[in-house]
Design a protein around this motif. Structure first.
Motif, PDB file in Angstrom:
ATOM      1  N   ILE A   1       1.265  -0.841  -0.060  1.00 10.65           N
ATOM      2  CA  ILE A   1      -0.287   0.004   0.121  1.00 10.65           C
ATOM      3  C   ILE A   1       1.029   1.142  -0.287  1.00 10.65           C
ATOM      4  O   ILE A   1      -0.193   2.315  -0.583  1.00 10.65           O
ATOM      5  N   ALA A   2       2.076   0.719   0.633  1.00 12.29           N
ATOM      6  CA  ALA A   2       3.428   2.793   0.354  1.00 12.29           C
ATOM      7  C   ALA A   2       3.893   2.652  -1.053  1.00 12.29           C
ATOM      8  O   ALA A   2       4.235   1.331  -1.129  1.00 12.29           O
ATOM      9  N   PRO A   3       4.287   3.698  -0.592  1.00  8.42           N
ATOM     10  CA  PRO A   3       5.950   3.731  -2.068  1.00  8.42           C
ATOM     11  C   PRO A   3       7.222   2.995  -1.828  1.00  8.42           C
ATOM     12  O   PRO A   3       7.170   2.859  -0.133  1.00  8.42           O
ATOM     13  N   LYS A   4       8.002   3.028  -2.580  1.00  6.91           N
ATOM     14  CA  LYS A   4       8.634   2.230  -1.223  1.00  6.91           C
ATOM     15  C   LYS A   4       9.895   2.837  -0.946  1.00  6.91           C
ATOM     16  O   LYS A   4      10.539   2.021   0.495  1.00  6.91           O
ATOM     17  N   ARG A   5       9.773   4.555  -1.021  1.00  8.24           N
ATOM     18  CA  ARG A   5      10.781   4.964  -0.105  1.00  8.24           C
ATOM     19  C   ARG A   5       9.639   4.752   1.165  1.00  8.24           C
ATOM     20  O   ARG A   5      10.732   5.943   2.309  1.00  8.24           O
ATOM     21  N   VAL A   6       8.939   4.852   1.828  1.00  5.23           N
ATOM     22  CA  VAL A   6       8.531   4.389   2.666  1.00  5.23           C
ATOM     23  C   VAL A   6       8.861   3.011   3.111  1.00  5.23           C
ATOM     24  O   VAL A   6       8.850   2.167   3.881  1.00  5.23           O
ATOM     25  N   SER A   7       8.291   1.840   2.835  1.00  4.29           N
ATOM     26  CA  SER A   7       8.408   0.602   2.468  1.00  4.29           C
ATOM     27  C   SER A   7       9.644   0.009   3.271  1.00  4.29           C
ATOM     28  O   SER A   7      10.217  -0.878   3.857  1.00  4.29           O
ATOM     29  N   ILE A   8      11.051   0.934   2.059  1.00  5.04           N
ATOM     30  CA  ILE A   8      12.038  -0.055   2.258  1.00  5.04           C
ATOM     31  C   ILE A   8      12.717   0.398   3.481  1.00  5.04           C
ATOM     32  O   ILE A   8      13.272  -0.275   4.940  1.00  5.04           O
ATOM     33  N   PRO A   9      13.081   1.845   3.859  1.00  5.76           N
ATOM     34  CA  PRO A   9      12.615   2.164   5.549  1.00  5.76           C
ATOM     35  C   PRO A   9      12.688   1.097   6.938  1.00  5.76           C
ATOM     36  O   PRO A   9      13.097   0.873   7.105  1.00  5.76           O
ATOM     37  N   VAL A  10      10.745   1.209   6.850  1.00  5.53           N
ATOM     38  CA  VAL A  10      10.774   0.542   7.462  1.00  5.53           C
ATOM     39  C   VAL A  10      11.020  -1.350   7.482  1.00  5.53           C
ATOM     40  O   VAL A  10      10.923  -1.437   8.810  1.00  5.53           O
ATOM     41  N   THR A  11      10.529  -1.609   6.059  1.00  5.08           N
ATOM     42  CA  THR A  11      11.215  -3.133   6.202  1.00  5.08           C
ATOM     43  C   THR A  11      12.952  -3.183   6.564  1.00  5.08           C
ATOM     44  O   THR A  11      13.088  -4.413   7.592  1.00  5.08           O
ATOM     45  N   SER A  12      13.821  -2.440   6.977  1.00  5.81           N
ATOM     46  CA  SER A  12      14.861  -2.111   7.186  1.00  5.81           C
ATOM     47  C   SER A  12      14.920  -2.375   8.650  1.00  5.81           C
ATOM     48  O   SER A  12      15.857  -3.045   9.213  1.00  5.81           O
ATOM     49  N   ALA A  13      13.864  -1.274   8.888  1.00  4.87           N
ATOM     50  CA  ALA A  13      14.210  -1.052  10.427  1.00  4.87           C
ATOM     51  C   ALA A  13      13.609  -2.083  11.155  1.00  4.87           C
ATOM     52  O   ALA A  13      14.275  -2.771  12.293  1.00  4.87           O
ATOM     53  N   MET A  14      12.842  -2.995  10.487  1.00  2.00           N
ATOM     54  CA  MET A  14      12.151  -4.531  10.792  1.00  2.00           C
ATOM     55  C   MET A  14      13.135  -4.823  11.109  1.00  2.00           C
ATOM     56  O   MET A  14      13.552  -5.914  12.387  1.00  2.00           O
ATOM     57  N   MET A  15      13.960  -5.609  10.083  1.00  2.00           N
ATOM     58  CA  MET A  15      15.242  -6.480   9.914  1.00  2.00           C
ATOM     59  C   MET A  15      16.021  -6.093  11.305  1.00  2.00           C
ATOM     60  O   MET A  15      16.368  -6.878  11.751  1.00  2.00           O
ATOM     61  N   LEU A  16      16.603  -4.504  11.381  1.00  6.94           N
ATOM     62  CA  LEU A  16      17.488  -4.324  12.148  1.00  6.94           C
ATOM     63  C   LEU A  16      16.504  -5.012  13.394  1.00  6.94           C
ATOM     64  O   LEU A  16      17.869  -4.867  14.945  1.00  6.94           O
ATOM     65  N   GLU A  17      15.584  -4.631  14.714  1.00 10.82           N
ATOM     66  CA  GLU A  17      15.010  -5.226  15.573  1.00 10.82           C
ATOM     67  C   GLU A  17      15.329  -6.710  15.817  1.00 10.82           C
ATOM     68  O   GLU A  17      15.692  -6.606  17.172  1.00 10.82           O
ATOM     69  N   LEU A  18      15.621  -7.754  14.860  1.00 10.82           N
ATOM     70  CA  LEU A  18      15.690  -9.040  14.306  1.00 10.82           C
ATOM     71  C   LEU A  18      17.001  -8.774  15.698  1.00 10.82           C
ATOM     72  O   LEU A  18      17.591  -9.779  15.907  1.00 10.82           O
ATOM     73  N   VAL A  19      18.031  -8.001  14.379  1.00 15.36           N
ATOM     74  CA  VAL A  19      19.418  -7.962  14.955  1.00 15.36           C
ATOM     75  C   VAL A  19      19.707  -8.146  15.971  1.00 15.36           C
ATOM     76  O   VAL A  19      19.977  -8.494  17.121  1.00 15.36           O
TER      77      VAL A  19
END
Length: 430
Positions: A138-156
């Protein structure tokens, strides 16, 4: 300050009123209320898809909460479940739209609460997988890429402090694949809209072409019928002016009336193609009707001779209609532009092509006339749409219209070259 306070009070009062209305509707008709709320979301996805994804996320959150039964009576898993599905009640009762960034924040907060109490074979990271897919859809890549990266960083981060018991790399890859799946859904939706736009353009082009075709049909019918009707009326007038038998005038007027009625029927049938069903359409004229067309002009007083090929089985209905209409328009032009002239119509058909020639004389005092109206352009377009070629111009002491339409594309060049060769002078026929 008073105005601000009054505005805040009015907003709070309106929000409370809307909340009461939404709550009453949900209590009375819960299924209809949920469907209506989902349909009003600005995401352009079917309600069933949105509801299925939300239920899947809720199921994962409940499973992750059940895994942490050993930590009860702590309320962290329950709070994490509430955060995971917080936007459902917020939108249903308060009208708060689930924004992509807020979806990511709520999901990461719920994940943090779950990972604060680690378990073996944890289901909780799948919340991030599903949320990453939702945001990418539902969101442009300029929003979805940072949010997804933050999710992966949270797991790390949680893996580095020992709160992610196992599978950090697998979970991170799962989050990335969830983002890719959501992105593909967004591209699919975008391409679907493009295809719909292309279909609308093609439908408009087809409608324009159909209108042009019907305009050509109406023009041909009117030109033919009026030309012959005028010939009959001229004959009747001459018969009455020269004190000849009244029967001849009556016969000419009767033929004119018959052709007028036929023209009206043809026009109604042609215009009726706009909304008639295919099974109700009357058959279109074909090359087999050329002799009857010639007879109409002869009875109206035009001196015309017809020579044609007997075997017409190789001529398709589309080619036959084009030859008929071109011959009809050519003879109507003779009546219109060269009164008193004579004409000869020749049709030759071989396995490669069909060649129609309409030659007419020019009476004395008449100058060569080059047609430039709808009739001439319509004839040329009919021939070109079928892969043929039409030549119009003077020859010797007359005027000639020649059209050659291929029947077998592989052998068409020889027929077209024949059509380009000049014919000998045609003797005037009676």
């Amino acid at each position: 300050m008073r105005r601000r306070g009054r505005a805040v009070i009015e907003w709070a009062w309106g929000a409370a009123r809307r909340t009461r209305e939404r709550t009453a509707e949900f209590v009375s008709h819960p299924v209809a209320a949920i469907r209506r709320n989902v349909e009003q979301l600005p995401f352009d996805y079917p309600p069933s898809v949105i509801i299925a994804v939300d239920l899947a996320v809720l199921a994962v959150a409940i499973a992750a909460s059940v895994q942490r039964h050993n930590y009860f009576p702590t309320a962290l898993p329950i709070l994490a479940v509430i955060l995971t599905y917080a936007f459902g009640p917020l939108y249903a009762f308060l009208g708060v739209l689930p924004r992509p960034l807020m979806l990511g924040v709520f999901a990461m907060a719920a994940e943090a609460l779950f990972l604060a109490q680690p378990v073996t074979g944890d289901f909780a990271p799948f919340i991030l997988v599903a949320t990453a897919g939702e945001i990418a859809a539902i969101a442009p890549k300029r929003v979805s890429i940072p949010v997804t990266s933050a999710m992966m960083l949270e797991l790390v981060v949680f893996d580095s402090i020992g709160h992610l018991s196992e599978g950090m790399l697998v979970y991170s890859v799962g989050v990335a694949f969830g983002w890719m799946a959501g992105l593909m859904l967004q591209y699919q939706r975008r391409f679907l809209y493009q295809e719909r736009d292309y279909q609308e353009i093609r439908a408009a082009q087809a409608a324009d072409e159909e209108r042009r075709r019907i305009a050509r049909e109406v023009h041909d019918v009117i030109a033919h019928s009026l030309s012959i009707t005028l010939l009959h009326l001229t004959g009747a007038r001459h018969a009455l002016e020269t004190d000849r038998a009244v029967d001849e005038a009556v016969e000419a007027l009767t033929d004119a009336e018959r052709l007028g009625r036929q023209a009206m029927a043809d026009i109604r049938r042609t215009v009726g193609m706009l909304d008639a069903r295919p099974g109700t359409r009357a058959p279109e004229p074909s090359v087999h009707d050329l002799p009857d067309l010639i007879d109409d002009f002869v009875r109206a007083g035009l001196r015309v001779r017809y020579t044609g090929t007997d075997d017409l089985t190789a001529v398709s209905p589309a080619v036959g209609l084009a030859l008929y209409r071109i011959g009809q328009e050519s003879l109507a032009n003779v009546v219109k532009h060269a009164p008193g002239a004579s004409a000869e119509v020749r049709l030759s058909v071989d396995p490669a092509a069909a060649l129609l020639t309409v030659d007419s004389t020019l009476p004395e005092g008449r100058s060569e006339h080059r047609g430039s109206g709808m009739g001439m352009s319509g004839m040329r377009q009919r021939a070109e749409l079928l892969g043929g070629r039409m030549t119009v111009g003077p020859y010797a002491d007359g005027w000639s219209v020649r059209v050659c339409i291929p029947l077998a594309p592989g052998r068409a060049p020889s027929a077209l070259s024949i059509a380009a060769q000049p014919d000998p002078i045609v003797e005037e026929s009676t």
